[in-house]
Design a protein around this motif. Structure first.
Motif, short mmCIF file in Angstrom:
data_model
loop_
_atom_site.label_atom_id
_atom_site.label_comp_id
_atom_site.label_asym_id
_atom_site.label_seq_id
_atom_site.Cartn_x
_atom_site.Cartn_y
_atom_site.Cartn_z
N GLU A 141 -5.47 9.55 7.47
CA GLU A 141 -3.88 8.50 8.41
C GLU A 141 -4.06 7.07 7.04
OE1 GLU A 141 -7.31 8.53 10.79
OE2 GLU A 141 -6.11 9.85 10.36
N TYR A 142 -5.61 6.93 6.91
CA TYR A 142 -5.53 5.78 6.06
C TYR A 142 -4.77 5.86 3.82
CZ TYR A 142 -7.72 3.80 8.94
OH TYR A 142 -7.90 3.13 10.59
N GLU A 143 -4.35 6.98 3.73
CA GLU A 143 -3.77 7.25 2.08
C GLU A 143 -2.96 6.18 2.28
OE1 GLU A 143 -2.96 9.94 -0.91
OE2 GLU A 143 -4.18 10.69 0.60
N ASP A 144 -3.22 5.80 0.79
CA ASP A 144 -2.37 4.12 0.37
C ASP A 144 -2.44 2.91 0.89
OD1 ASP A 144 -1.36 6.06 -1.99
OD2 ASP A 144 0.30 6.74 -0.49
N CYS A 145 -3.53 2.59 1.73
CA CYS A 145 -3.83 1.53 2.45
C CYS A 145 -4.92 0.88 1.45
CB CYS A 145 -4.73 2.00 3.52
SG CYS A 145 -5.60 0.33 4.71
N ARG A 146 -4.43 -0.24 1.22
CA ARG A 146 -5.46 -1.73 0.51
C ARG A 146 -6.90 -1.40 1.03
NH1 ARG A 146 -3.45 -7.02 -1.43
NH2 ARG A 146 -5.71 -7.00 -0.92
N LEU A 147 -7.17 -1.32 -0.14
CA LEU A 147 -8.92 -0.97 0.30
C LEU A 147 -9.90 -2.40 1.11
CD1 LEU A 147 -11.70 0.41 -0.19
CD2 LEU A 147 -12.36 -1.24 -2.02
N ASP A 148 -9.43 -3.15 1.08
CA ASP A 148 -9.95 -3.92 1.84
C ASP A 148 -9.58 -4.54 3.51
OD1 ASP A 148 -7.87 -4.62 1.02
OD2 ASP A 148 -7.98 -7.12 1.13
N LYS A 149 -8.07 -3.61 3.63
CA LYS A 149 -7.59 -3.40 5.23
C LYS A 149 -8.42 -2.41 5.62
CE LYS A 149 -2.98 -3.51 7.26
NZ LYS A 149 -3.22 -1.77 8.08
N CYS A 150 -8.68 -0.85 5.10
CA CYS A 150 -8.96 0.07 5.38
C CYS A 150 -10.19 0.50 6.12
CB CYS A 150 -8.64 1.02 3.99
SG CYS A 150 -9.16 2.88 4.52
N VAL A 151 -10.91 -0.61 4.81
CA VAL A 151 -12.44 -1.01 5.43
C VAL A 151 -13.60 -1.83 6.48
CG1 VAL A 151 -15.24 -1.62 4.73
CG2 VAL A 151 -13.58 -0.09 2.81
N VAL B 258 -6.57 3.01 -1.43
CA VAL B 258 -7.20 4.19 -1.29
C VAL B 258 -6.69 6.18 -1.33
CG1 VAL B 258 -9.09 3.24 -0.37
CG2 VAL B 258 -7.81 3.79 0.93
N LYS B 259 -7.31 6.91 -1.25
CA LYS B 259 -6.62 8.05 -0.90
C LYS B 259 -7.54 8.79 0.01
CE LYS B 259 -3.33 7.83 -4.58
NZ LYS B 259 -2.16 7.27 -3.61
N ALA B 260 -7.03 9.74 1.08
CA ALA B 260 -7.79 10.74 1.45
C ALA B 260 -8.72 11.28 0.98
CB ALA B 260 -7.31 11.27 1.95
N GLU B 261 -9.77 11.54 1.32
CA GLU B 261 -11.22 11.48 1.28
C GLU B 261 -11.81 11.52 -0.33
OE1 GLU B 261 -11.93 14.41 2.43
OE2 GLU B 261 -10.31 14.07 3.79
N ASP B 262 -11.21 10.03 -0.35
CA ASP B 262 -12.12 8.75 -1.20
C ASP B 262 -13.58 8.52 -0.64
OD1 ASP B 262 -10.52 8.62 -3.26
OD2 ASP B 262 -9.50 6.51 -3.17
N VAL B 263 -14.67 8.73 -1.38
CA VAL B 263 -15.62 8.03 -0.46
C VAL B 263 -16.29 6.36 -1.37
CG1 VAL B 263 -18.91 8.16 -0.48
CG2 VAL B 263 -16.73 10.23 -0.96
#
Length: 71
Positions: free
Chosen positions: A11-21, A56-61
């Motif tokens: 559900e966080y696919e294509d979200c900015r890294l800082d926002k997602c984290v 980010v993409k789904a499953e990125d670590v």
């Protein structure tokens, strides 16, 4: 110090890294602290340094170290 590893949910696919984290960590870590970790190269995505605006993409670590809270 606590080593953190987050696997990005779909559900966080294509979200900015800082926002997602920020959303995944809740109140444990502020968005400005996250941006500082990214800028300093201390937050990695798939073992690579990225920019704050990285999407980010789904499953990125995502890996980083959380400093111990100051008492």
């Amino acid at each position: 110090m606590e080593e953190m590893e987050l696997v990005i949910p779909e559900e966080y696919e294509d979200c900015r890294l800082d926002k997602c984290v920020s959303e995944l960590m809740g109140e444990k870590l502020s968005r400005s602290a996250i941006q500082k970790l990214i800028k300093n190269g201390e937050m990695l995505v798939n073992q690579k340094s990225v920019k704050t605006s990285f999407q980010v993409k789904a499953e990125d670590v995502v890996t980083f170290t959380l400093a111990d809270p100051v008492e």
